[in-house]
Motif scaffolding. Structure first.
Motif, mmCIF file in Angstrom:
data_model
loop_
_atom_site.group_PDB
_atom_site.id
_atom_site.type_symbol
_atom_site.label_atom_id
_atom_site.label_comp_id
_atom_site.label_asym_id
_atom_site.label_seq_id
_atom_site.Cartn_x
_atom_site.Cartn_y
_atom_site.Cartn_z
ATOM 1 N N GLN A 135 0.842 -1.204 0.000
ATOM 2 C CA GLN A 135 0.000 0.000 0.000
ATOM 3 C C GLN A 135 0.882 1.262 0.000
ATOM 4 N N ALA A 136 1.904 1.259 0.860
ATOM 5 C CA ALA A 136 2.781 2.437 0.962
ATOM 6 C C ALA A 136 3.556 2.644 -0.345
ATOM 7 N N TRP A 137 4.008 1.553 -0.935
ATOM 8 C CA TRP A 137 4.749 1.599 -2.218
ATOM 9 C C TRP A 137 3.860 2.180 -3.312
ATOM 10 N N LEU A 138 2.617 1.694 -3.367
ATOM 11 C CA LEU A 138 1.696 2.197 -4.387
ATOM 12 C C LEU A 138 1.440 3.697 -4.186
ATOM 13 N N THR A 139 1.233 4.104 -2.946
ATOM 14 C CA THR A 139 0.979 5.529 -2.668
ATOM 15 C C THR A 139 2.151 6.389 -3.141
ATOM 16 N N LYS A 140 3.374 5.933 -2.846
ATOM 17 C CA LYS A 140 4.575 6.694 -3.264
ATOM 18 C C LYS A 140 4.609 6.847 -4.783
ATOM 19 N N LEU A 141 4.323 5.753 -5.480
ATOM 20 C CA LEU A 141 4.420 5.804 -6.947
ATOM 21 C C LEU A 141 3.290 6.653 -7.540
ATOM 22 N N LEU A 142 2.115 6.595 -6.919
ATOM 23 C CA LEU A 142 0.996 7.422 -7.407
ATOM 24 C C LEU A 142 1.263 8.908 -7.149
ATOM 25 N N ASP A 143 2.025 9.188 -6.098
ATOM 26 C CA ASP A 143 2.362 10.589 -5.791
ATOM 27 C C ASP A 143 3.574 11.054 -6.581
ATOM 28 N N GLY A 144 4.208 10.142 -7.304
ATOM 29 C CA GLY A 144 5.459 10.466 -7.991
ATOM 30 C C GLY A 144 5.253 11.299 -9.254
ATOM 31 N N ILE A 145 6.347 11.874 -9.695
ATOM 32 C CA ILE A 145 6.303 12.809 -10.816
ATOM 33 C C ILE A 145 5.947 12.108 -12.138
ATOM 34 N N HIS A 146 6.433 10.871 -12.316
ATOM 35 C CA HIS A 146 6.185 10.177 -13.597
ATOM 36 C C HIS A 146 4.701 9.942 -13.795
ATOM 37 N N PHE A 147 4.061 9.435 -12.726
ATOM 38 C CA PHE A 147 2.626 9.153 -12.822
ATOM 39 C C PHE A 147 1.856 10.463 -13.008
ATOM 40 N N GLY A 148 2.249 11.485 -12.267
ATOM 41 C CA GLY A 148 1.563 12.778 -12.359
ATOM 42 C C GLY A 148 1.590 13.311 -13.791
ATOM 43 N N ILE A 149 2.749 13.221 -14.431
ATOM 44 C CA ILE A 149 2.873 13.735 -15.803
ATOM 45 C C ILE A 149 2.109 12.819 -16.768
ATOM 46 N N ALA A 150 2.216 11.509 -16.545
ATOM 47 C CA ALA A 150 1.556 10.552 -17.457
ATOM 48 C C ALA A 150 0.037 10.684 -17.403
ATOM 49 N N MET A 151 -0.491 11.110 -16.264
ATOM 50 C CA MET A 151 -1.944 11.188 -16.090
ATOM 51 C C MET A 151 -2.566 12.428 -16.727
ATOM 52 N N LYS A 152 -1.723 13.343 -17.185
ATOM 53 C CA LYS A 152 -2.270 14.571 -17.767
ATOM 54 C C LYS A 152 -3.257 14.233 -18.890
ATOM 55 N N LYS A 153 -4.390 14.905 -18.886
ATOM 56 C CA LYS A 153 -5.427 14.612 -19.896
ATOM 57 C C LYS A 153 -5.201 15.454 -21.152
ATOM 58 N N TYR A 154 -5.473 14.833 -22.279
ATOM 59 C CA TYR A 154 -5.339 15.530 -23.569
ATOM 60 C C TYR A 154 -6.655 15.407 -24.329
ATOM 61 N N PRO A 155 -6.971 16.378 -25.154
ATOM 62 C CA PRO A 155 -8.189 16.249 -25.958
ATOM 63 C C PRO A 155 -8.022 15.171 -27.034
ATOM 64 N N GLN A 156 -9.124 14.563 -27.415
ATOM 65 C CA GLN A 156 -9.104 13.531 -28.457
ATOM 66 C C GLN A 156 -8.485 14.076 -29.740
ATOM 67 N N TRP A 157 -7.589 13.302 -30.330
ATOM 68 C CA TRP A 157 -6.964 13.704 -31.599
ATOM 69 C C TRP A 157 -7.945 13.497 -32.757
ATOM 70 N N GLN A 158 -7.982 14.458 -33.633
ATOM 71 C CA GLN A 158 -8.773 14.343 -34.866
ATOM 72 C C GLN A 158 -7.837 14.638 -36.022
ATOM 73 N N SER A 159 -8.050 13.920 -37.124
ATOM 74 C CA SER A 159 -7.222 14.144 -38.303
ATOM 75 C C SER A 159 -7.234 15.635 -38.659
ATOM 76 N N GLY A 160 -6.050 16.174 -38.911
ATOM 77 C CA GLY A 160 -5.969 17.585 -39.288
ATOM 78 C C GLY A 160 -5.701 18.508 -38.114
#
Ligand SMILES: N[C@@H](CCC(=O)N[C@@H](CS)C(=O)NCC(=O)O)C(=O)O
Length: 199
Positions: free
Chosen positions: A167-192
């Motif tokens: 549990q503690a390991w998971l919390t650390k990784l969820l609070d980490g910078i990699h996960f934080g950046i990876a979780m950023k939301k982007y709008p759906q890509w459309q051709s063009g």
């Protein structure tokens, strides 16, 4: 998630095309007919369409955090644990999470089977803060997204389960910078669309 975290660690920026799974773009299916995300297309046209392979490609370019050099074991042991996650734990995770998709399945039985794997993680994490040493590496980053899904299936149960170090390991990784950046939301890509970059 795993692919994005690998790119973040390696410091690689790429064009990102956010895919909505129920509206997969033809452009994606043309280069990767198996039609799962993530898909990475390199400048030379090479297509990598497995998340772990994308992580390995990125870290093969640059591995400034030493994810491929576990401190307490060989890289082969780290990969064996990742493989165990994908081949043994993931099927139980899927059946625990979505019992309705698997007729005759008991979520409780699959949770219990998944716990055998959590016990394997717990035994490592009792003696060191990450799976193969004092720093997070490829095994931690490739495995924790699955444990996150397992935990999220019933958070109350997970919080009271006897896997305190996990549990503690998971919390650390969820609070980490990699996960934080990876979780950023982007709008759906459309051709063009104008190009969007990650991270
Ligand atoms: N082993 C693959 C699994 C990829 C995968 O199954 N991705 C899911 C989304 S997380 C997907 O694209 N599913 C296709 C669909 O739902 O149509 C990997 O890690 O890259």
């Amino acid at each position: 998630m795993r692919a994005r975290m690998g790119l973040v660690s390696a410091g690689i920026r790429c064009e990102l095309r956010e895919v909505v799974l129920r509206e997969k773009p033809t452009e994606m299916i043309v280069i990767s007919p198996k039609a799962t995300v993530p898909v990475l297309q390199l400048a030379d046209g090479t297509v990598i369409d497995e998340s772990l392979e994308i992580m390995l490609w990125a870290l093969g370019q640059r591995d400034p955090e030493g994810w491929l050099k576990p401190a307490s074991a060989s890289a082969e042991e780290a990969f064996a644990l990742i493989q165990q996650t994908e081949t043994q734990f993931k099927p139980h995770l899927d059946r625990y999470k979505y019992p309705d998709r698997y007729p005759g399945t008991s979520a409780a039985e699959h949770r219990a089977a998944g716990c055998k794997f959590l016990k394997v993680l717990e035994e490592r994490l009792v003696v060191m803060p990450y799976l193969f040493g004092r720093q997070a590496g490829i095994a931690d980053m490739a495995i924790f997204p699955f444990v996150r899904q397992f935990a999220n299936t019933d958070r109350d149960w997970f919080q009271t389960s006897p896997y305190g170090h996990t549990q503690a390991w998971l919390t650390k990784l969820l609070d980490g910078i990699h996960f934080g950046i990876a979780m950023k939301k982007y709008p759906q890509w459309q051709s063009g669309n104008e190009a969007v970059f990650f991270p």
